[in-house]
Design a protein around this motif. Structure first.
Motif, PDB file in Angstrom:
ATOM      1  N   ASP A  19     -89.378 -11.738  21.689  1.00  0.00           N
ATOM      2  CA  ASP A  19     -89.497 -12.700  20.589  1.00  0.00           C
ATOM      3  C   ASP A  19     -88.248 -13.576  20.501  1.00  0.00           C
ATOM      4  OD1 ASP A  19     -92.002 -11.786  19.793  1.00  0.00           O
ATOM      5  OD2 ASP A  19     -91.135 -10.215  18.542  1.00  0.00           O
ATOM      6  N   LEU A  20     -87.084 -12.987  20.619  1.00  0.00           N
ATOM      7  CA  LEU A  20     -85.843 -13.754  20.568  1.00  0.00           C
ATOM      8  C   LEU A  20     -85.777 -14.722  21.739  1.00  0.00           C
ATOM      9  CD1 LEU A  20     -83.098 -14.369  19.358  1.00  0.00           C
ATOM     10  CD2 LEU A  20     -82.158 -12.442  20.675  1.00  0.00           C
ATOM     11  N   THR A  25     -85.985 -20.202  23.717  1.00  0.00           N
ATOM     12  CA  THR A  25     -86.603 -21.118  24.676  1.00  0.00           C
ATOM     13  C   THR A  25     -87.191 -22.331  23.974  1.00  0.00           C
ATOM     14  OG1 THR A  25     -87.122 -19.296  26.187  1.00  0.00           O
ATOM     15  CG2 THR A  25     -88.351 -21.346  26.483  1.00  0.00           C
ATOM     16  N   VAL A  26     -87.892 -22.106  22.876  1.00  0.00           N
ATOM     17  CA  VAL A  26     -88.451 -23.223  22.121  1.00  0.00           C
ATOM     18  C   VAL A  26     -87.333 -24.161  21.669  1.00  0.00           C
ATOM     19  CG1 VAL A  26     -89.603 -23.873  19.965  1.00  0.00           C
ATOM     20  CG2 VAL A  26     -90.522 -22.005  21.351  1.00  0.00           C
ATOM     21  N   ILE A  86     -87.480 -25.002  13.626  1.00  0.00           N
ATOM     22  CA  ILE A  86     -86.803 -24.272  12.546  1.00  0.00           C
ATOM     23  C   ILE A  86     -87.712 -23.185  11.988  1.00  0.00           C
ATOM     24  CG2 ILE A  86     -85.840 -24.482  10.224  1.00  0.00           C
ATOM     25  CD1 ILE A  86     -85.024 -27.370  11.014  1.00  0.00           C
ATOM     26  N   TRP A  87     -88.967 -23.525  11.784  1.00  0.00           N
ATOM     27  CA  TRP A  87     -89.945 -22.583  11.217  1.00  0.00           C
ATOM     28  C   TRP A  87     -90.035 -21.303  12.041  1.00  0.00           C
ATOM     29  CZ3 TRP A  87     -93.189 -21.747   7.152  1.00  0.00           C
ATOM     30  CH2 TRP A  87     -94.278 -20.884   7.359  1.00  0.00           C
ATOM     31  N   GLN A  88     -90.079 -21.443  13.368  1.00  0.00           N
ATOM     32  CA  GLN A  88     -90.266 -20.256  14.192  1.00  0.00           C
ATOM     33  C   GLN A  88     -89.031 -19.347  14.206  1.00  0.00           C
ATOM     34  OE1 GLN A  88     -89.406 -20.181  18.135  1.00  0.00           O
ATOM     35  NE2 GLN A  88     -87.661 -21.469  17.543  1.00  0.00           N
ATOM     36  N   TRP A  89     -87.920 -19.830  13.610  1.00  0.00           N
ATOM     37  CA  TRP A  89     -86.727 -18.992  13.474  1.00  0.00           C
ATOM     38  C   TRP A  89     -86.725 -18.178  12.179  1.00  0.00           C
ATOM     39  CZ3 TRP A  89     -83.293 -17.257  16.766  1.00  0.00           C
ATOM     40  CH2 TRP A  89     -83.061 -17.956  17.960  1.00  0.00           C
ATOM     41  N   SER A  92     -89.703 -14.069   9.056  1.00  0.00           N
ATOM     42  CA  SER A  92     -91.121 -13.699   8.979  1.00  0.00           C
ATOM     43  C   SER A  92     -91.908 -14.138  10.201  1.00  0.00           C
ATOM     44  CB  SER A  92     -91.757 -14.309   7.728  1.00  0.00           C
ATOM     45  OG  SER A  92     -91.721 -15.733   7.798  1.00  0.00           O
ATOM     46  N   GLN A  93     -91.333 -15.052  10.985  1.00  0.00           N
ATOM     47  CA  GLN A  93     -92.055 -15.592  12.124  1.00  0.00           C
ATOM     48  C   GLN A  93     -91.653 -14.975  13.458  1.00  0.00           C
ATOM     49  OE1 GLN A  93     -94.674 -17.690  11.581  1.00  0.00           O
ATOM     50  NE2 GLN A  93     -94.112 -17.166   9.476  1.00  0.00           N
ATOM     51  N   ARG A  94     -90.523 -14.258  13.468  1.00  0.00           N
ATOM     52  CA  ARG A  94     -90.038 -13.719  14.738  1.00  0.00           C
ATOM     53  C   ARG A  94     -91.075 -12.832  15.413  1.00  0.00           C
ATOM     54  NH1 ARG A  94     -84.148 -11.267  15.969  1.00  0.00           N
ATOM     55  NH2 ARG A  94     -83.820 -13.523  16.096  1.00  0.00           N
ATOM     56  N   THR A  95     -91.702 -11.950  14.660  1.00  0.00           N
ATOM     57  CA  THR A  95     -92.689 -11.046  15.253  1.00  0.00           C
ATOM     58  C   THR A  95     -94.117 -11.441  14.896  1.00  0.00           C
ATOM     59  OG1 THR A  95     -92.476  -9.544  13.361  1.00  0.00           O
ATOM     60  CG2 THR A  95     -91.071  -9.114  15.281  1.00  0.00           C
ATOM     61  N   SER A  96     -94.299 -12.662  14.450  1.00  0.00           N
ATOM     62  CA  SER A  96     -95.627 -13.141  14.103  1.00  0.00           C
ATOM     63  C   SER A  96     -96.508 -13.257  15.340  1.00  0.00           C
ATOM     64  CB  SER A  96     -95.512 -14.512  13.426  1.00  0.00           C
ATOM     65  OG  SER A  96     -96.753 -15.181  13.417  1.00  0.00           O
ATOM     66  N   ASP A  97     -97.694 -12.692  15.273  1.00  0.00           N
ATOM     67  CA  ASP A  97     -98.623 -12.803  16.398  1.00  0.00           C
ATOM     68  C   ASP A  97     -99.006 -14.254  16.647  1.00  0.00           C
ATOM     69  OD1 ASP A  97     -98.679 -10.162  17.084  1.00  0.00           O
ATOM     70  OD2 ASP A  97    -100.480  -9.681  15.945  1.00  0.00           O
ATOM     71  N   ARG A  98     -99.062 -15.051  15.589  1.00  0.00           N
ATOM     72  CA  ARG A  98     -99.409 -16.460  15.752  1.00  0.00           C
ATOM     73  C   ARG A  98     -98.324 -17.179  16.558  1.00  0.00           C
ATOM     74  NH1 ARG A  98    -101.158 -21.360  11.809  1.00  0.00           N
ATOM     75  NH2 ARG A  98    -103.276 -21.543  12.588  1.00  0.00           N
ATOM     76  N   GLN A  99     -97.059 -16.904  16.252  1.00  0.00           N
ATOM     77  CA  GLN A  99     -95.978 -17.530  17.004  1.00  0.00           C
ATOM     78  C   GLN A  99     -95.876 -16.974  18.416  1.00  0.00           C
ATOM     79  OE1 GLN A  99     -94.631 -20.247  15.954  1.00  0.00           O
ATOM     80  NE2 GLN A  99     -95.920 -19.961  14.151  1.00  0.00           N
ATOM     81  N   ARG A 100     -96.192 -15.708  18.582  1.00  0.00           N
ATOM     82  CA  ARG A 100     -96.224 -15.145  19.931  1.00  0.00           C
ATOM     83  C   ARG A 100     -97.287 -15.832  20.780  1.00  0.00           C
ATOM     84  NH1 ARG A 100     -95.657  -8.647  18.507  1.00  0.00           N
ATOM     85  NH2 ARG A 100     -93.375  -8.649  18.321  1.00  0.00           N
TER      86      ARG A 100
END
Length: 283
Positions: A19-20, A25-26, A86-89, A92-100
């Motif tokens: 996740d990190l 990378t993003v 910024i949002w993906q940092w 709550s988003q680090r381990t989000s399946d949606r962000q993955r």
């Protein structure tokens, strides 16, 4: 809005290293994309896109080239991509399946965006077509993934779904313009058909794509808005530029109307209907 199947509470804690890496990378790809866009507008002394490649992509190069005002949408898209980065940092988003599911694809789209600019700057119009087609495919994959369930809240709907939807809609129009530019630059004679016939036919395809996106996404507004924006500026270019074509302008306006009406219709019909949750996506 109800919490979707991508709720971070369902995320497995075992992939936080990955996740990190995704978040980093993003972020790095966003920086590359912004530098590339600055090169594309001539900030570092390079040739602006409209003048690069011998003017193959300027507003009067082909019947499908939008007027220069159309490109102001990039300011909105880049702002949204910055907000997404910024949002993906957020914790709550680090381990989000949606962000993955989305993060790696978004990163790829940012690199492809920069690659497209550099290929045009180098005068490689044919290569730029290959790049933008791959970019379109990546954004379509993003659309397919985030359309499977609603965002968890309105902020995510704007930052994630809205940004990526605008990105997809605009790149759909830009792909058609890019292909037309490459064909014209290569000396394509239209196989005996008038350029206006080709332009009207391609605009009909763009309208069909817009209707398809509206159907799959249950009337999502962002892709439709960007498509309508681009199509409208094609009409402006054909009515006010040096390469006039009333037939192309009318077709572009009708295509824009069809896309907007389809989005509105499917949005009304799709209220209260949510797609089944997909299986968790791999990073």
């Amino acid at each position: 809005m109800t919490t979707s199947s991508f709720d971070t509470r369902s995320a497995a804690p075992g992939s936080r290293g990955t996740d990190l890496a995704r978040q980093l990378t993003v972020t790095a790809c966003f920086v590359v994309c912004i530098v590339g866009s600055m090169i594309g507008v001539g900030v570092f002394g390079g040739t602006p896109i409209a003048q690069a490649a011998g003017g193959a992509l300027n507003a009067d190069a082909t019947y499908l080239a939008p007027a220069s005002g159309a490109f102001s949408i990039w300011s909105v898209i880049y702002t949204g991509l910055g907000a997404y980065t910024i949002w993906q940092w957020l914790p709550s988003q680090r381990t989000s399946d949606r962000q993955r599911s989305l993060g790696w694809l978004v990163a790829a789209s940012l690199l492809l965006n920069a690659a497209w600019i550099l290929s045009v700057q180098a005068g490689w119009v044919g290569i730029s077509v290959l790049v933008i087609v791959v970019l379109l495919a990546v954004l379509a994959a993003c659309f397919a993934r985030y359309s499977r369930s609603p965002a968890a809240n309105w902020l995510e709907a704007v930052v994630v779904d809205g940004t990526l939807g605008l990105y997809l809609g605009w790149v759909s129009v830009a792909t058609c313009a890019n292909v037309a530019a490459a064909l014209t630059d290569s000396g394509f004679d239209g196989l005996g058909l008038a350029p206006e016939v080709w332009s009207i036919g391609i605009l009909a395809v763009v309208a069909a794509v817009g209707v398809g996106l509206a159907a799959y996404g249950r009337g999502r507004l962002a892709p439709a808005a960007a498509l309508a924006w681009g199509l409208s500026w094609i009409a402006v270019s054909r009515l006010t530029g040096e390469l006039l074509s009333s037939g192309t302008a009318v077709a572009a306006v009708l295509a824009a109307i069809a896309v907007v009406l389809a989005a509105g219709t499917y949005r009304v019909l799709g209220r209260g209907r949510i797609r089944p949750a997909p299986a968790p996506a791999l990073p």
